[in-house]
Design a protein around this motif. Sequence first.
Motif, mmCIF file in Angstrom:
data_model
loop_
_atom_site.group_PDB
_atom_site.id
_atom_site.type_symbol
_atom_site.label_atom_id
_atom_site.label_comp_id
_atom_site.label_asym_id
_atom_site.label_seq_id
_atom_site.Cartn_x
_atom_site.Cartn_y
_atom_site.Cartn_z
ATOM 1 N N HIS A 127 60.795 103.051 23.344
ATOM 2 C CA HIS A 127 61.962 102.413 22.740
ATOM 3 C C HIS A 127 62.030 102.593 21.228
ATOM 4 C CE1 HIS A 127 63.145 100.601 26.505
ATOM 5 N NE2 HIS A 127 61.872 100.327 26.707
ATOM 6 N N THR A 128 60.921 102.971 20.616
ATOM 7 C CA THR A 128 60.887 103.143 19.173
ATOM 8 C C THR A 128 59.886 104.237 18.824
ATOM 9 O OG1 THR A 128 60.531 102.040 17.041
ATOM 10 C CG2 THR A 128 59.187 101.275 18.897
ATOM 11 N N ILE A 129 60.015 104.785 17.640
ATOM 12 C CA ILE A 129 59.144 105.876 17.210
ATOM 13 C C ILE A 129 57.667 105.475 17.268
ATOM 14 C CG2 ILE A 129 59.289 105.350 14.751
ATOM 15 C CD1 ILE A 129 59.487 108.427 14.278
ATOM 16 N N THR A 130 57.390 104.183 17.079
ATOM 17 C CA THR A 130 55.991 103.727 17.121
ATOM 18 C C THR A 130 55.415 103.745 18.538
ATOM 19 O OG1 THR A 130 56.718 101.418 17.210
ATOM 20 C CG2 THR A 130 56.181 102.329 15.025
ATOM 21 N N ASP A 131 56.272 103.926 19.549
ATOM 22 C CA ASP A 131 55.786 104.077 20.925
ATOM 23 C C ASP A 131 55.239 105.482 21.169
ATOM 24 O OD1 ASP A 131 56.517 101.466 21.552
ATOM 25 O OD2 ASP A 131 58.474 102.074 22.364
ATOM 26 N N LEU A 132 55.546 106.419 20.276
ATOM 27 C CA LEU A 132 55.036 107.789 20.397
ATOM 28 C C LEU A 132 53.634 107.833 19.797
ATOM 29 C CD1 LEU A 132 58.218 109.716 19.233
ATOM 30 C CD2 LEU A 132 57.508 109.215 21.583
ATOM 31 N N SER A 133 52.777 108.639 20.389
ATOM 32 C CA SER A 133 51.415 108.730 19.864
ATOM 33 C C SER A 133 51.416 109.446 18.517
ATOM 34 C CB SER A 133 50.507 109.478 20.842
ATOM 35 O OG SER A 133 50.780 110.861 20.802
ATOM 36 N N PRO A 134 50.464 109.100 17.645
ATOM 37 C CA PRO A 134 50.365 109.811 16.365
ATOM 38 C C PRO A 134 50.184 111.317 16.564
ATOM 39 C CG PRO A 134 49.013 107.833 16.320
ATOM 40 C CD PRO A 134 49.501 107.995 17.734
ATOM 41 N N ASP A 135 49.432 111.714 17.599
ATOM 42 C CA ASP A 135 49.238 113.139 17.865
ATOM 43 C C ASP A 135 50.559 113.823 18.219
ATOM 44 O OD1 ASP A 135 46.520 113.015 17.388
ATOM 45 O OD2 ASP A 135 45.993 112.818 19.515
ATOM 46 N N MET A 136 51.382 113.163 19.024
ATOM 47 C CA MET A 136 52.672 113.744 19.406
ATOM 48 C C MET A 136 53.563 113.904 18.173
ATOM 49 S SD MET A 136 55.414 112.194 22.029
ATOM 50 C CE MET A 136 56.765 113.157 22.644
ATOM 51 N N LEU A 137 53.625 112.886 17.326
ATOM 52 C CA LEU A 137 54.439 112.985 16.115
ATOM 53 C C LEU A 137 53.931 114.087 15.197
ATOM 54 C CD1 LEU A 137 55.146 109.244 15.310
ATOM 55 C CD2 LEU A 137 56.825 111.020 15.841
ATOM 56 N N HIS A 138 52.618 114.203 15.077
ATOM 57 C CA HIS A 138 52.035 115.272 14.266
ATOM 58 C C HIS A 138 52.437 116.641 14.817
ATOM 59 C CE1 HIS A 138 49.234 117.575 11.853
ATOM 60 N NE2 HIS A 138 48.810 118.132 12.967
ATOM 61 N N GLU A 139 52.380 116.804 16.137
ATOM 62 C CA GLU A 139 52.744 118.087 16.754
ATOM 63 C C GLU A 139 54.216 118.410 16.550
ATOM 64 O OE1 GLU A 139 51.357 117.901 20.802
ATOM 65 O OE2 GLU A 139 49.253 117.864 20.169
ATOM 66 N N VAL A 140 55.083 117.400 16.650
ATOM 67 C CA VAL A 140 56.520 117.617 16.413
ATOM 68 C C VAL A 140 56.737 118.051 14.962
ATOM 69 C CG1 VAL A 140 58.748 116.427 16.207
ATOM 70 C CG2 VAL A 140 57.336 116.110 18.262
ATOM 71 N N GLU A 141 56.119 117.343 14.023
ATOM 72 C CA GLU A 141 56.255 117.712 12.615
ATOM 73 C C GLU A 141 55.698 119.106 12.356
ATOM 74 O OE1 GLU A 141 54.443 114.541 10.383
ATOM 75 O OE2 GLU A 141 56.077 113.156 10.841
ATOM 76 N N HIS A 142 54.572 119.426 12.974
ATOM 77 C CA HIS A 142 53.979 120.759 12.824
ATOM 78 C C HIS A 142 54.940 121.834 13.337
ATOM 79 C CE1 HIS A 142 51.009 123.910 12.527
ATOM 80 N NE2 HIS A 142 51.287 124.240 13.783
ATOM 81 N N PHE A 143 55.595 121.563 14.463
ATOM 82 C CA PHE A 143 56.569 122.519 14.983
ATOM 83 C C PHE A 143 57.659 122.783 13.952
ATOM 84 C CE2 PHE A 143 60.781 123.170 16.788
ATOM 85 C CZ PHE A 143 60.597 124.430 17.326
ATOM 86 N N PHE A 144 58.226 121.726 13.368
ATOM 87 C CA PHE A 144 59.298 121.915 12.393
ATOM 88 C C PHE A 144 58.799 122.648 11.144
ATOM 89 C CE2 PHE A 144 61.438 118.274 14.651
ATOM 90 C CZ PHE A 144 62.442 119.062 15.175
ATOM 91 N N HIS A 145 57.571 122.360 10.708
ATOM 92 C CA HIS A 145 56.983 123.102 9.577
ATOM 93 C C HIS A 145 56.889 124.584 9.933
ATOM 94 C CE1 HIS A 145 55.806 120.049 6.658
ATOM 95 N NE2 HIS A 145 55.445 119.274 7.662
ATOM 96 N N SER A 146 56.299 124.872 11.080
ATOM 97 C CA SER A 146 56.080 126.250 11.521
ATOM 98 C C SER A 146 57.409 126.985 11.710
ATOM 99 C CB SER A 146 55.278 126.227 12.825
ATOM 100 O OG SER A 146 55.174 127.495 13.374
ATOM 101 N N TYR A 147 58.366 126.332 12.351
ATOM 102 C CA TYR A 147 59.673 126.925 12.610
ATOM 103 C C TYR A 147 60.344 127.334 11.299
ATOM 104 C CZ TYR A 147 64.573 127.236 13.971
ATOM 105 O OH TYR A 147 65.857 127.666 14.146
ATOM 106 N N ASN A 148 60.279 126.466 10.303
ATOM 107 C CA ASN A 148 60.912 126.773 9.018
ATOM 108 C C ASN A 148 60.151 127.828 8.230
ATOM 109 O OD1 ASN A 148 63.455 125.067 8.336
ATOM 110 N ND2 ASN A 148 62.127 123.771 9.578
ATOM 111 N N GLU A 149 58.825 127.844 8.317
ATOM 112 C CA GLU A 149 58.037 128.873 7.625
ATOM 113 C C GLU A 149 58.356 130.257 8.159
ATOM 114 O OE1 GLU A 149 53.931 127.758 7.835
ATOM 115 O OE2 GLU A 149 54.187 126.120 6.406
#
Length: 180
Positions: A127-149
């Motif tokens: 129901h909220t971003i805090t329900d997502l695991s820190p690892d999942m959020l890190h992986e999503v952010e890593h994807f966006f970093h990698s995609y833009n690089e």
Amino acid sequence: MALPLHLLPARVAHSPTRIHVVIETPKGSRNKIAFNPDLEVLMLKGVLPEGHSFPYDFGFVPSTKAEDGDPLDVLLLLDAPAFSGCVVEARLLGALEIEQREPDGTVQRNDRLLAVAANSREHKTLHTITDLSPDMLHEVEHFFHSYNEVKGGKIRVLRRVGPDRAHALLAQAMLEPLTK
């Protein structure tokens, strides 16, 4: 005649918290698909390098315009990949507020909403971003970093925000409703 995808309402009529998400790129795809409003079609915009793929379905909220001039981006959690052009009712979990540097050096905001499909079985307890695991959020952010690089750009995640702020970002980006 059917309403063009980008002119669908952002919010679902029967619910104040549900939104429409138009899927552009399905989970697992290396092909970046994007809606072209001039031609009113989904088009191949690029191909990710071998070993890269979209971690979840990716699309946009129709009838919105973000600071980058495009509709608001959405990363959608769904039990199985959807298909390009599919419209999904979703609930906002939050957003990643992102500053993006383009290859030409310009900097702009390019926030990504995080949502879950309203009919998801696997993710129905989120129901909220805090329900997502820190690892999942890190992986999503890593994807966006990698995609833009890969495209020669860079991003900086300014903040991770919850559903209230995500709805505020949506409200700021909503276009005036169509009149008949």
